[in-house]
Design a protein around this motif. Structure first.
Motif, mmCIF file in Angstrom:
data_model
loop_
_atom_site.group_PDB
_atom_site.id
_atom_site.type_symbol
_atom_site.label_atom_id
_atom_site.label_comp_id
_atom_site.label_asym_id
_atom_site.label_seq_id
_atom_site.Cartn_x
_atom_site.Cartn_y
_atom_site.Cartn_z
ATOM 1 N N ILE A 39 1.118 -0.770 -0.015
ATOM 2 C CA ILE A 39 0.032 -0.160 -0.015
ATOM 3 C C ILE A 39 1.034 0.953 0.165
ATOM 4 N N LEU A 40 2.073 1.128 0.508
ATOM 5 C CA LEU A 40 2.699 2.302 0.919
ATOM 6 C C LEU A 40 3.279 2.834 -0.483
ATOM 7 N N GLU A 41 3.870 1.428 -1.392
ATOM 8 C CA GLU A 41 4.467 1.586 -1.914
ATOM 9 C C GLU A 41 3.641 2.308 -3.351
ATOM 10 N N ILE A 42 2.692 1.835 -3.779
ATOM 11 C CA ILE A 42 1.388 2.229 -4.593
ATOM 12 C C ILE A 42 1.630 3.947 -4.001
ATOM 13 N N ALA A 43 1.026 4.236 -2.569
ATOM 14 C CA ALA A 43 0.848 5.862 -2.620
ATOM 15 C C ALA A 43 1.887 6.266 -2.983
ATOM 16 N N ASP A 44 3.108 5.708 -2.986
ATOM 17 C CA ASP A 44 4.346 6.155 -2.889
ATOM 18 C C ASP A 44 4.468 6.726 -4.378
ATOM 19 N N ARG A 45 4.183 5.051 -5.544
ATOM 20 C CA ARG A 45 3.677 5.315 -6.910
ATOM 21 C C ARG A 45 3.060 6.750 -7.456
ATOM 22 N N LEU A 46 1.603 6.663 -6.312
ATOM 23 C CA LEU A 46 1.035 7.875 -7.578
ATOM 24 C C LEU A 46 0.872 8.958 -6.409
ATOM 25 N N THR A 47 1.585 9.300 -5.682
ATOM 26 C CA THR A 47 1.499 10.176 -5.168
ATOM 27 C C THR A 47 0.264 10.935 -4.454
ATOM 28 N N VAL A 48 0.251 10.088 -3.363
ATOM 29 C CA VAL A 48 -1.059 10.262 -2.741
ATOM 30 C C VAL A 48 -0.918 9.273 -1.704
ATOM 31 N N SER A 49 -1.764 9.702 -0.368
ATOM 32 C CA SER A 49 -1.477 9.361 0.959
ATOM 33 C C SER A 49 -1.820 8.304 0.980
ATOM 34 N N ARG A 50 -1.229 7.359 1.784
ATOM 35 C CA ARG A 50 -1.740 5.846 2.291
ATOM 36 C C ARG A 50 -3.152 5.185 3.002
ATOM 37 N N LYS A 51 -3.766 6.372 2.911
ATOM 38 C CA LYS A 51 -5.122 5.862 3.849
ATOM 39 C C LYS A 51 -5.983 6.320 2.439
ATOM 40 N N THR A 52 -5.376 6.792 1.406
ATOM 41 C CA THR A 52 -6.664 7.143 0.112
ATOM 42 C C THR A 52 -6.268 5.877 -0.704
ATOM 43 N N VAL A 53 -5.265 5.269 -0.809
ATOM 44 C CA VAL A 53 -5.020 3.903 -1.043
ATOM 45 C C VAL A 53 -5.899 3.171 -0.514
ATOM 46 N N SER A 54 -6.024 3.158 0.678
ATOM 47 C CA SER A 54 -6.165 2.216 1.536
ATOM 48 C C SER A 54 -7.896 2.288 1.371
ATOM 49 N N GLN A 55 -8.336 3.128 1.209
ATOM 50 C CA GLN A 55 -9.895 3.337 1.085
ATOM 51 C C GLN A 55 -10.692 2.898 -0.675
ATOM 52 N N LYS A 56 -9.104 3.187 -1.443
ATOM 53 C CA LYS A 56 -9.555 3.072 -2.536
ATOM 54 C C LYS A 56 -9.786 1.856 -2.982
ATOM 55 N N ILE A 57 -8.571 0.813 -2.353
ATOM 56 C CA ILE A 57 -9.261 -0.936 -2.128
ATOM 57 C C ILE A 57 -10.628 -0.977 -1.501
ATOM 58 N N LYS A 58 -10.362 -0.673 -0.391
ATOM 59 C CA LYS A 58 -11.878 -1.237 -0.067
ATOM 60 C C LYS A 58 -12.845 -0.997 -0.552
ATOM 61 N N VAL A 59 -13.269 -0.167 -0.944
ATOM 62 C CA VAL A 59 -14.150 -0.014 -2.476
ATOM 63 C C VAL A 59 -14.322 -1.045 -2.778
ATOM 64 N N LEU A 60 -12.803 -0.902 -3.674
ATOM 65 C CA LEU A 60 -13.036 -2.769 -5.334
ATOM 66 C C LEU A 60 -13.286 -3.277 -4.209
ATOM 67 N N LYS A 61 -12.776 -3.493 -2.931
ATOM 68 C CA LYS A 61 -13.016 -5.021 -2.027
ATOM 69 C C LYS A 61 -14.563 -5.623 -2.192
ATOM 70 N N ASP A 62 -15.249 -4.222 -1.470
ATOM 71 C CA ASP A 62 -16.031 -4.069 -1.096
ATOM 72 C C ASP A 62 -17.600 -4.546 -2.680
ATOM 73 N N LYS A 63 -16.608 -4.599 -3.692
ATOM 74 C CA LYS A 63 -18.094 -4.482 -4.506
ATOM 75 C C LYS A 63 -18.102 -5.434 -5.337
ATOM 76 N N GLY A 64 -15.672 -5.897 -5.024
ATOM 77 C CA GLY A 64 -16.106 -7.585 -6.011
ATOM 78 C C GLY A 64 -15.669 -7.400 -6.882
ATOM 79 N N ILE A 65 -14.643 -6.583 -7.103
ATOM 80 C CA ILE A 65 -13.996 -5.840 -8.435
ATOM 81 C C ILE A 65 -12.300 -6.767 -7.667
ATOM 82 N N ILE A 66 -11.689 -6.724 -6.856
ATOM 83 C CA ILE A 66 -10.762 -7.465 -6.623
ATOM 84 C C ILE A 66 -10.838 -8.229 -5.183
ATOM 85 N N SER A 67 -10.352 -9.093 -5.016
ATOM 86 C CA SER A 67 -10.184 -9.772 -3.694
ATOM 87 C C SER A 67 -8.605 -10.437 -3.067
#
Length: 73
Positions: A39-67
């Motif tokens: 998550i930290l690596e993704i946040a660094d590459r996208l220049t966003v916060s760790r929290k933003t990445v975590s929130q987006k991943i949670k949304v994708l998991k909740d929608k069943g897009i990723i597991s």
């Protein structure tokens, strides 16, 4: 001469945030799980916060897009 205190304040805040984040990240990186490190690596590459990445991943998991898939060795 006109001084823009708000702009100076924003720059100072940004620099302090960067320094504190880097210091905390450097000290705690070894204690993180592999998924937290990713998550930290993704946040660094996208220049966003760790929290933003975590929130987006949670949304994708909740929608069943990723597991989460674990390898069995």
């Amino acid at each position: 001469m006109v001084k823009f205190k708000a702009l100076q304040s924003a720059k100072v805040t940004e620099k302090v945030t960067e320094k504190v984040t880097k210091k905390v990240t450097d000290k705690t990186y070894g204690a993180l799980t592999e998924s937290e490190k990713k998550i930290l690596e993704i946040a660094d590459r996208l220049t966003v916060s760790r929290k933003t990445v975590s929130q987006k991943i949670k949304v994708l998991k909740d929608k069943g897009i990723i597991s989460r898939v674990e390898a069995v060795v």
